[in-house]
Design an enzyme around this catalytic site. Structure first.
Site, mmCIF file in Angstrom:
data_model
loop_
_atom_site.group_PDB
_atom_site.id
_atom_site.type_symbol
_atom_site.label_atom_id
_atom_site.label_comp_id
_atom_site.label_asym_id
_atom_site.label_seq_id
_atom_site.Cartn_x
_atom_site.Cartn_y
_atom_site.Cartn_z
ATOM 1 N N LYS A 85 29.125 17.319 15.721
ATOM 2 C CA LYS A 85 29.986 16.643 16.848
ATOM 3 C C LYS A 85 31.384 17.209 17.114
ATOM 4 C CE LYS A 85 26.719 13.769 18.347
ATOM 5 N NZ LYS A 85 25.633 13.247 17.339
ATOM 6 N N GLU A 107 31.305 7.354 24.061
ATOM 7 C CA GLU A 107 30.314 6.665 23.672
ATOM 8 C C GLU A 107 29.989 7.031 22.254
ATOM 9 O OE1 GLU A 107 29.621 9.007 25.382
ATOM 10 O OE2 GLU A 107 28.167 9.998 23.937
ATOM 11 N N SER A 366 22.336 19.401 10.860
ATOM 12 C CA SER A 366 23.181 18.585 11.856
ATOM 13 C C SER A 366 24.269 17.774 11.178
ATOM 14 C CB SER A 366 22.559 17.927 12.876
ATOM 15 O OG SER A 366 21.570 17.009 12.323
#
Ligand SMILES: *Cc1c(COP(=O)(O)O)cnc(C)c1O
Length: 373
Positions: A85, A107, A366
């Site tokens: 991210k 969010e 990830s």
């Protein structure tokens, strides 16, 4: 269709008219930063020295023996913040700064994006309001606490089911209420254009690195690339580098309890045409994946297009399978993957014995799973 808003029939800008100027402003800045060498230098400086790129492409020896081929993990779990991210968060923060914005709204579900956005906001000196479903705050306490310590505000969202899609809606409303000062730092390749394109652009570094690394280590491209996801930011991040290589099989794994591809259909959701889990009236259906980051009913437009066109194949992993994979990865490799990442691992395990010993599989690792303990 040659409209950049669309991937095939997917995407678009299904938003109220008064939002068009904000989307236009974003589009303009996005086109600029792609060519702006000062921007690019600063983005890559932060990716390398703050986030920790390039991430290793790790030869997972014991997993390889177990599956019967060569398995590599692209270690996005080693990034600052614990997941992919941060790539997108840093890119969008620099865009927000260029636009003169003072405040970030966003969010988060598992909290990984909330942590990344808050970290990036602090790096750039902006304030950050993170909308998070009350159910997710409860099950991802560690990340909710981290966001506060890093200087962000966690804003609980009780409406709907108190999960990711509700937080996305609330963040959009907060953005709309204060457009001149605020940038909506969306966390996945979803929403109205140009958001999905921006996120995919900042995440493509994953595949750019992985491609160079695998050619260096194996002298050939992988047979398969496996990634988990919902909106598709980490999957597109790695897939983009292999899209034109039709011999490379691209495999996407979603949550069985939030299976937007397997059980969904085409529809408009949160500003774009996507695959989405919906009822006969076009209302999104309740999802119950244990992995908060995959508990989202829609798939982003580009991913929807790649699946529809057959380039990307999709599979689903159940909550039970995911927990088993989580436990197994600890013993097999000494790694603690995020529950989201475990979806990809489940699909890898299902392919035990299916490949030749020399075949290469890359799994996009990830994120890390401390948050899920
Ligand atoms: C957020 C997240 C995902 C899912 O998001 P995508 O945008 O679909 O990639 C997957 N894995 C981890 C570790 C995450 O934090």
């Amino acid at each position: 269709m040659n409209n950049p808003c669309y991937f095939g029939e997917f995407g678009g800008q299904f938003v109220p008219e008064f939002l068009y100027p904000a989307l236009k402003e974003l589009e303009g800045i996005f086109e600029e930063v792609k060519k702006d060498t000062v921007f690019q230098r600063e983005f890559h400086r932060l990716l390398d020295d703050y986030a920790g790129r390039p991430t290793p492409l790790y030869y997972a020896k014991r997993t390889s023996e177990f599956i019967g081929c060569k398995v590599y993990f692209k270690r996005e779990d080693l990034l600052n913040g614990g997941s992919h991210k941060i790539n997108n968060a840093l890119g969008q923060i620099l865009m927000a700064k260029l636009m003169g914005k003072k405040r970030i709204v966003t969010e988060t579900a598992a909290g990984m994006h909330g942590v990344a956005a808050t970290m990036a906001a602090s790096v750039a000196g902006l304030t950050c309001d993170v909308f998070m479903g009350i159910k997710d705050i409860e099950r991802q306490k560690l990340n909710a606490e981290k966001i506060k310590i890093l200087g962000g505000n966690v804003i609980p969202v009780a409406r709907g089911n108190g999960i990711l899609k509700d937080a996305v809606s609330e963040a959009m409303v907060a953005w709309i209420r204060d457009l001149p000062n605020t940038h909506y730092l969306i966390g996945s390749a979803i929403g109205p254009y140009p958001f999905p394109a921006i996120v995919a652009y900042f995440q493509k570094i994953i595949g750019v690195e992985a491609r160079v690394q695998i050619l260096d280590k194996e002298g050939k491209l992988p047979k398969v690339v496996i990634a988990c996801g919902s909106g598709g930011s980490n999957a597109l991040g790695i897939f983009q580098a292999f899209l034109s290589e039709t011999d490379v099989e691209l495999t996407f794994v979603e949550g069985k309890e939030a299976a937007g591809f397997k059980n969904g259909s085409k529809g408009i959701f949160q500003g774009a045409k996507n695959y989405v889990l919906q009822d006969e009236f076009g209302m999104d259906k309740k999802t119950t994946s244990r992995a908060a980051g995959l508990n989202y009913p829609a798939r982003g437009p580009q991913l929807s297009y790649l699946v529809e066109s057959g380039r990307v194949k999709t599979f689903a992993a159940s909550n039970n399978e995911v927990l088993n994979a989580f436990k197994m990865m600890g013993k097999l490799e000494g790694l603690l993957p995020a529950l989201e990442t475990c979806h990809a691992i489940v699909e890898l395990f299902k392919r035990k014995g299916k490949y030749k010993p020399d075949d290469v599989v890359i799994l996009n690792f990830s994120g890390r799973g401390d948050k899920d303990l």
